[in-house]
Design a protein around this motif. Structure first.
Motif, PDB file in Angstrom:
ATOM      1  N   ALA A 151      35.208 -37.717  77.734  1.00 25.49           N
ATOM      2  CA  ALA A 151      35.823 -36.723  76.886  1.00 25.49           C
ATOM      3  C   ALA A 151      35.339 -35.429  77.135  1.00 25.49           C
ATOM      4  CB  ALA A 151      35.470 -37.137  75.416  1.00 25.49           C
ATOM      5  N   LEU A 152      35.796 -34.399  76.974  1.00 22.43           N
ATOM      6  CA  LEU A 152      35.432 -32.906  77.008  1.00 22.43           C
ATOM      7  C   LEU A 152      36.230 -32.124  76.053  1.00 22.43           C
ATOM      8  CD1 LEU A 152      38.037 -31.781  78.792  1.00 22.43           C
ATOM      9  CD2 LEU A 152      36.626 -32.418  80.638  1.00 22.43           C
ATOM     10  N   PHE A 153      36.002 -30.675  75.688  1.00 23.47           N
ATOM     11  CA  PHE A 153      36.305 -29.814  74.798  1.00 23.47           C
ATOM     12  C   PHE A 153      36.729 -28.705  75.509  1.00 23.47           C
ATOM     13  CE2 PHE A 153      35.899 -26.605  71.093  1.00 23.47           C
ATOM     14  CZ  PHE A 153      36.962 -27.286  70.521  1.00 23.47           C
ATOM     15  N   VAL A 154      38.035 -28.242  75.360  1.00 19.08           N
ATOM     16  CA  VAL A 154      38.440 -26.960  76.159  1.00 19.08           C
ATOM     17  C   VAL A 154      39.419 -26.461  75.048  1.00 19.08           C
ATOM     18  CG1 VAL A 154      39.906 -26.105  77.903  1.00 19.08           C
ATOM     19  CG2 VAL A 154      38.263 -28.191  78.183  1.00 19.08           C
ATOM     20  N   ASP A 155      39.014 -25.052  74.850  1.00 22.22           N
ATOM     21  CA  ASP A 155      40.298 -24.225  74.045  1.00 22.22           C
ATOM     22  C   ASP A 155      40.447 -24.848  72.638  1.00 22.22           C
ATOM     23  OD1 ASP A 155      40.081 -22.381  76.274  1.00 22.22           O
ATOM     24  OD2 ASP A 155      41.833 -23.246  77.094  1.00 22.22           O
ATOM     25  N   GLY A 156      39.614 -25.514  71.871  1.00 24.60           N
ATOM     26  CA  GLY A 156      40.059 -25.890  70.807  1.00 24.60           C
ATOM     27  C   GLY A 156      40.535 -27.376  70.527  1.00 24.60           C
ATOM     28  N   TRP A 157      40.621 -27.962  72.125  1.00 26.76           N
ATOM     29  CA  TRP A 157      41.276 -29.318  72.095  1.00 26.76           C
ATOM     30  C   TRP A 157      40.250 -30.333  72.672  1.00 26.76           C
ATOM     31  CZ3 TRP A 157      46.187 -30.800  71.288  1.00 26.76           C
ATOM     32  CH2 TRP A 157      47.156 -29.674  70.968  1.00 26.76           C
ATOM     33  N   PHE A 158      40.198 -31.533  71.953  1.00 26.44           N
ATOM     34  CA  PHE A 158      39.272 -32.608  72.680  1.00 26.44           C
ATOM     35  C   PHE A 158      40.291 -33.252  73.566  1.00 26.44           C
ATOM     36  CE2 PHE A 158      37.347 -31.957  68.460  1.00 26.44           C
ATOM     37  CZ  PHE A 158      36.036 -32.097  68.728  1.00 26.44           C
ATOM     38  N   TYR A 159      39.782 -33.455  74.717  1.00 27.51           N
ATOM     39  CA  TYR A 159      40.567 -34.099  75.937  1.00 27.51           C
ATOM     40  C   TYR A 159      40.031 -35.491  76.206  1.00 27.51           C
ATOM     41  CZ  TYR A 159      43.043 -29.736  77.399  1.00 27.51           C
ATOM     42  OH  TYR A 159      43.968 -28.658  77.655  1.00 27.51           O
ATOM     43  N   LYS A 200      27.553 -48.365  92.924  1.00 24.54           N
ATOM     44  CA  LYS A 200      28.010 -49.624  92.597  1.00 24.54           C
ATOM     45  C   LYS A 200      28.736 -49.618  91.177  1.00 24.54           C
ATOM     46  CE  LYS A 200      26.616 -52.279  95.855  1.00 24.54           C
ATOM     47  NZ  LYS A 200      27.638 -52.948  96.704  1.00 24.54           N
ATOM     48  N   GLU A 201      29.068 -48.356  90.636  1.00 23.11           N
ATOM     49  CA  GLU A 201      29.857 -48.249  89.470  1.00 23.11           C
ATOM     50  C   GLU A 201      30.058 -46.655  89.277  1.00 23.11           C
ATOM     51  OE1 GLU A 201      31.658 -49.138  85.635  1.00 23.11           O
ATOM     52  OE2 GLU A 201      31.508 -50.108  87.452  1.00 23.11           O
ATOM     53  N   GLY A 202      31.217 -46.546  88.509  1.00 26.14           N
ATOM     54  CA  GLY A 202      31.473 -45.022  88.355  1.00 26.14           C
ATOM     55  C   GLY A 202      30.508 -44.060  87.878  1.00 26.14           C
ATOM     56  N   PRO A 203      30.676 -43.041  88.371  1.00 29.49           N
ATOM     57  CA  PRO A 203      29.643 -41.789  88.211  1.00 29.49           C
ATOM     58  C   PRO A 203      29.704 -41.131  86.790  1.00 29.49           C
ATOM     59  CG  PRO A 203      31.400 -40.954  89.256  1.00 29.49           C
ATOM     60  CD  PRO A 203      31.887 -42.448  89.238  1.00 29.49           C
ATOM     61  N   GLY A 204      28.547 -40.445  86.482  1.00 27.80           N
ATOM     62  CA  GLY A 204      28.236 -39.674  85.298  1.00 27.80           C
ATOM     63  C   GLY A 204      28.082 -38.303  85.725  1.00 27.80           C
ATOM     64  N   LEU A 205      28.976 -37.222  85.554  1.00 27.65           N
ATOM     65  CA  LEU A 205      28.847 -35.869  86.084  1.00 27.65           C
ATOM     66  C   LEU A 205      27.699 -35.106  84.765  1.00 27.65           C
ATOM     67  CD1 LEU A 205      32.381 -34.800  86.530  1.00 27.65           C
ATOM     68  CD2 LEU A 205      30.537 -34.660  88.243  1.00 27.65           C
ATOM     69  N   VAL A 206      27.005 -34.271  85.750  1.00 24.47           N
ATOM     70  CA  VAL A 206      25.856 -33.631  84.698  1.00 24.47           C
ATOM     71  C   VAL A 206      26.698 -32.557  84.239  1.00 24.47           C
ATOM     72  CG1 VAL A 206      23.890 -32.135  84.597  1.00 24.47           C
ATOM     73  CG2 VAL A 206      23.837 -34.210  85.964  1.00 24.47           C
ATOM     74  N   ARG A 207      26.855 -32.305  82.891  1.00 27.24           N
ATOM     75  CA  ARG A 207      27.826 -31.340  82.109  1.00 27.24           C
ATOM     76  C   ARG A 207      27.230 -30.433  81.172  1.00 27.24           C
ATOM     77  NH1 ARG A 207      32.906 -34.812  80.222  1.00 27.24           N
ATOM     78  NH2 ARG A 207      31.412 -35.519  78.471  1.00 27.24           N
ATOM     79  N   THR A 208      27.849 -29.494  80.624  1.00 27.48           N
ATOM     80  CA  THR A 208      27.294 -28.866  79.425  1.00 27.48           C
ATOM     81  C   THR A 208      27.443 -29.662  78.224  1.00 27.48           C
ATOM     82  OG1 THR A 208      29.282 -27.554  78.982  1.00 27.48           O
ATOM     83  CG2 THR A 208      27.957 -26.679  80.643  1.00 27.48           C
ATOM     84  N   PRO A 209      27.073 -29.092  77.167  1.00 27.61           N
ATOM     85  CA  PRO A 209      27.486 -29.906  75.919  1.00 27.61           C
ATOM     86  C   PRO A 209      28.690 -30.187  75.692  1.00 27.61           C
ATOM     87  CG  PRO A 209      25.372 -28.847  75.330  1.00 27.61           C
ATOM     88  CD  PRO A 209      26.034 -28.304  76.740  1.00 27.61           C
ATOM     89  N   GLU A 210      29.668 -29.153  75.967  1.00 31.96           N
ATOM     90  CA  GLU A 210      31.195 -29.335  75.487  1.00 31.96           C
ATOM     91  C   GLU A 210      31.899 -29.858  76.805  1.00 31.96           C
ATOM     92  OE1 GLU A 210      32.890 -25.613  74.408  1.00 31.96           O
ATOM     93  OE2 GLU A 210      31.922 -25.848  72.357  1.00 31.96           O
ATOM     94  N   GLY A 211      31.292 -30.526  77.775  1.00 34.37           N
ATOM     95  CA  GLY A 211      32.079 -31.183  78.972  1.00 34.37           C
ATOM     96  C   GLY A 211      32.262 -30.242  80.046  1.00 34.37           C
ATOM     97  N   HIS A 212      31.904 -29.163  80.129  1.00 31.78           N
ATOM     98  CA  HIS A 212      31.767 -27.978  81.112  1.00 31.78           C
ATOM     99  C   HIS A 212      31.048 -28.205  82.346  1.00 31.78           C
ATOM    100  CE1 HIS A 212      35.029 -25.523  78.625  1.00 31.78           C
ATOM    101  NE2 HIS A 212      34.633 -26.572  77.888  1.00 31.78           N
TER     102      HIS A 212
END
Length: 497
Positions: free
Chosen positions: A209-217, A322-334
């Protein structure tokens, strides 16, 4: 210690093709529509040569950065950079957490290379486990964590046990990222569409999940979706204003965004052929980047804001997985903004399991990363929002400070050094399109509020600069004023970052 009873993120139920397999292929960029113009305006400056996007600063942790104590597996991390700390949640299983299925663990560190530790000093603190009864009674896995406002949201996969098509997506909330309460009345927010029943009986899950322009994606897997591959691979996208996706829901289809009555249909378009993907939003590009596993390591696939075109070809972060990655992101997923070059440099850091452990499941989470350079960012005013707080060289004998999409010209470099996030060596072209709203000369009058905050008076308007130290750097005489007087000034903005 008994072995794991269920691996939601990796085993994908009773599928004949494992979800840890790489995607079949990267999607090809759609053909661009022909553009016809009758006149071509002269450029305001000679066009600059386009440099290819390249990579540099490849990096890798010296060893394992996160693993739960005595846990037989550790994978599917969600990583957040918040307040200078790296916070991580991942899927595991610990003996003392009931009911004995998948658990979500939490730990944090000052560095992406470790050592990660829970608030209790453990290598991983269980923060969400199966609910014992209901749709997620046994397993809670595949966390994806956001912070919007003052609330943390964890989107996760749950299941009542080893049930075909039993994987569903739920959401929990927290005030601190550690103590979680199931939201949406404890019910799942997303299930399989059941458009096509394939040999892969996983269902829906692996949310990001991430948050952009007022939307939860929400990006997720659904092995029953119409547009999934023969093996159930595919990533589908929903967005909503409501974090529980109970209303105002739109689905990404072949023609763009479509309003839907619920979260199940239509699933007619996959944005990448993969399982267990993560993503983030790149503000300098106004684009999404999806991280997924392929033979090359972690592959980064880019889509523009409307999912109509791809800004440049896929990029690969090499190394074992061996399994899908996790990106290092900002709190809103940016994507974190580069302090060196916010428009042209994109730092990508991923956490991922690297080996198959004794339990036959992915474990040993390690850190990998690289920087993309010559990224074509800040081409529009919307993309230039990443420059807020930065300063750049000015065509006048000043330094230009970017404040909320506007330019404030400051005479003294020492003042800008104190106010700006950083002074960049190069001036991005887009800055020439931003309005100049003020010029701050040395020696201009300053006033100090009762709480110690100081402002510079320029053309009858007050620009807040923080502590009195800034006024002294500007050689500005300071006058103390009452709170009423301070409030009565025409407040132009805050220059202090």
């Amino acid at each position: 210690m008994p072995g794991p009873t269920r691996l939601l993120g990796c085993a994908l139920a009773v599928a004949t093709v494992t979800a840890c397999a790489p995607g079949v292929a990267d999607p090809a960029p759609p053909a661009a529509a022909p553009v016809t113009t009758t006149t071509k305006p002269a450029p305001s400056r000679p066009p600059q040569p386009v440099k290819p996007v390249t990579t540099e600063r490849g990096r890798q942790s010296p060893g394992v950065v996160a693993a739960g104590s005595e846990a037989p597996y550790n994978y599917a991390p969600s990583a957040m950079l918040e307040g200078g700390r790296y916070r991580m949640w991942w899927c595991s299983q610990v003996r003392h957490a009931e009911p004995g299925g998948d658990d979500v663990l939490y730990a944090e560190s000052a560095s992406p290379d470790g050592g990660f530790a829970g608030p209790d000093g453990s290598s991983g603190l269980p923060v969400l486990s199966g609910s014992v009864h209901g749709w997620d009674g046994v397993h809670a896995c595949d966390p994806s964590v956001l912070k919007v406002g003052g609330t943390y949201y964890m989107y996760y996969t749950g299941a009542p046990g080893d049930v075909p098509f039993g994987s569903l997506v739920g959401v929990a909330t927290s005030p601190d990222g550690i103590n979680w309460t199931r939201a949406a009345g404890g019910n799942p927010i997303l299930g399989p569409a059941n458009d096509t029943i394939r040999d892969n009986h996983y269902g829906s899950g692996q949310p990001s999940a991430l948050f952009v322009d007022g939307w939860f994606y929400l990006l997720f897997t659904d092995t029953t979706a119409k547009a999934a591959g023969w093996n159930g691979a595919g990533q589908f996208v929903l967005r909503a204003k409501d974090p529980t996706f109970a209303n105002q829901v739109e689905a990404l289809g072949a023609g763009g965004w479509e309003k839907v009555a619920d979260t199940r249909k239509p699933r007619t378009r996959s944005v990448v052929d993969a399982f267990s993907a993560d993503w983030m939003y790149v503000d300098a590009l106004r684009a999404f980047v999806i991280a997924h596993s392929t033979d090359a390591g972690t592959t980064l696939t880019f889509w523009n804001h409307d999912f109509a075109t791809q800004p440049f070809p896929p990029v690969h972060v090499p190394g074992p997985w061996k399994e899908g990655p996790g990106l290092v992101r900002t709190p809103e997923g940016h994507a974190p903004i580069s302090a060196d070059d916010p428009c042209g440099r994109l730092s990508v850091d991923v956490m991922r399991a690297t080996v198959t452990g004794a339990a036959g499941a992915p474990t040993d989470i390690a850190h990998f990363g690289l920087d993309l350079v010559n990224v074509p960012g800040c081409r529009t005013k919307a993309q230039a929002a990443v420059l807020n707080g930065f300063a750049v060289p000015s065509p006048e004998n000043t330094i230009d400070l970017i404040v909320d999409g506007k330019v404030v010209r400051v005479e003294r470099r020492s003042v800008t050094d104190r106010l700006a996030t950083r002074i960049l060596a190069q001036r991005p072209d887009i800055v020439d399109e931003l309005p100049v709203v003020a010029r701050i000369p040395a020696g201009v009058k300053a006033v100090r509020a009762p709480n110690g905050q100081t402002g510079l008076l320029v053309d009858g308007k007050l620009w807040r600069v923080g502590p009195e130290e800034v006024a002294k750097l500007n050689s500005s005489p300071v006058t103390a004023v009452t709170q009423q007087q301070w409030d009565a000034f025409d407040h132009a903005g805050n220059l202090n970052r």
